[in-house]
Design a protein around this motif. Structure first.
Motif, PDB file in Angstrom:
ATOM      1  N   ALA A   4      18.711  42.297  43.152  1.00 38.90           N
ATOM      2  CA  ALA A   4      18.642  42.206  41.691  1.00 38.90           C
ATOM      3  C   ALA A   4      19.101  43.531  41.096  1.00 38.90           C
ATOM      4  CB  ALA A   4      17.230  41.872  41.247  1.00 38.90           C
TER       5      ALA A   4
ATOM      6  N   GLN B 227      17.171  42.825  35.612  1.00 39.52           N
ATOM      7  CA  GLN B 227      16.125  41.803  35.434  1.00 39.52           C
ATOM      8  C   GLN B 227      15.585  41.912  34.032  1.00 39.52           C
ATOM      9  OE1 GLN B 227      13.554  43.011  38.816  1.00 39.52           O
ATOM     10  NE2 GLN B 227      13.807  40.904  39.524  1.00 39.52           N
TER      11      GLN B 227
ATOM     12  N   THR C 117      18.116  37.139  35.522  1.00 36.34           N
ATOM     13  CA  THR C 117      18.301  38.101  36.607  1.00 36.34           C
ATOM     14  C   THR C 117      19.754  38.098  37.019  1.00 36.34           C
ATOM     15  OG1 THR C 117      16.066  37.587  37.401  1.00 36.34           O
ATOM     16  CG2 THR C 117      17.481  38.839  38.892  1.00 36.34           C
TER      17      THR C 117
ATOM     18  N   TYR D 276      22.291  39.368  40.142  1.00 33.23           N
ATOM     19  CA  TYR D 276      22.267  39.753  41.551  1.00 33.23           C
ATOM     20  C   TYR D 276      23.647  40.209  42.003  1.00 33.23           C
ATOM     21  CZ  TYR D 276      18.007  36.902  41.554  1.00 33.23           C
ATOM     22  OH  TYR D 276      16.768  36.370  41.280  1.00 33.23           O
TER      23      TYR D 276
END
Length: 168
Positions: free
Chosen positions: A151, A154, A143, A145
Motif C-alpha cells: 500500500a 491509504q 487504497t 498498491y
C-alpha cells in the motif's frame, strides 16, 4: 426494480446505468479500455492519468495507473496527486455503479496518508459495504498498491449521501 429489506431500506435489484454499460461494453474486444475512456469523457480530468478500470462490481472498483513520465514527481515515482486522481476515479465509478436508485452522492473531501514510495504501476481500489449506503456522511475506503502489493497511499473519501428529490 427495488426490494425492501428487513430494516425497510430499499435495495437495488436492477443494475445502475453505469453497471449496465460496463457489463455491455466489457463483452467487446478491448472493452475495459473502451469503458475507461468513456468514464474519462464523462469526467475529463481523470484522463490526465490514463486510468484503466480492470474490475467493477457493486461496491468495488479497481483501476490501474501506469508509471510513466507524465505522472512522475521530482524523484521519478508516481506523484501522489496522480494517485489521488486514480483513487477518486475508482471511488466515483464504484459509487455510480453501486448507489441505490433512490439516493445520490457528492464528494465532500479526501484524507490520505502516503505510506510508501510509488515506484511502479499503481492499482487504485475503492470499496464499501452495502450497509454504508444510507443518508448522511459516508466514508469510502481507498487504497493504492504498487506491483508488489504494498500500500503506497491509504485513506478515505467522504461522500454526502442524500435522497433524490421526488419527480414532479
Amino acid at each position: 426494480m427495488s426490494t425492501i429489506t428487513a430494516n425497510n431500506k430499499p435495495t437495488n435489484t436492477k443494475p445502475t446505468k453505469v453497471m449496465s454499460l460496463f457489463k455491455r461494453v466489457t463483452r467487446l474486444p478491448f472493452g475495459n479500455k473502451i469503458f475507461s475512456l468513456m468514464v474519462c469523457r464523462m469526467a475529463p480530468y481523470f484522463g490526465t492519468v490514463k486510468p484503466f478500470i480492470s474490475e467493477l462490481k457493486v461496491n468495488k472498483c479497481v483501476c490501474l495507473i501506469k508509471k510513466r513520465k507524465a505522472v512522475h514527481n521530482h524523484i521519478k515515482t508516481v506523484h501522489v496527486i496522480a494517485i489521488c486522481n486514480g483513487l477518486e476515479m475508482a471511488m466515483g465509478t464504484m459509487a455510480e455503479a453501486s448507489i441505490p436508485n433512490h439516493l445520490r452522492w457528492i464528494p465532500k473531501g479526501m484524507s490520505v496518508d502516503y505510506t510508501a514510495k510509488a515506484g511502479s504501476d499503481i492499482t487504485c481500489v475503492a470499496e464499501v459495504t452495502p450497509e454504508q449506503w444510507v443518508v448522511g456522511d459516508m466514508l469510502v475506503a481507498v487504497t493504492a498498491y504498487d506491483t508488489d502489493g504494498i500500500a503506497v497511499v491509504q485513506g478515505t473519501i467522504k461522500l454526502w449521501i442524500s435522497e433524490k428529490p421526488a419527480r414532479k
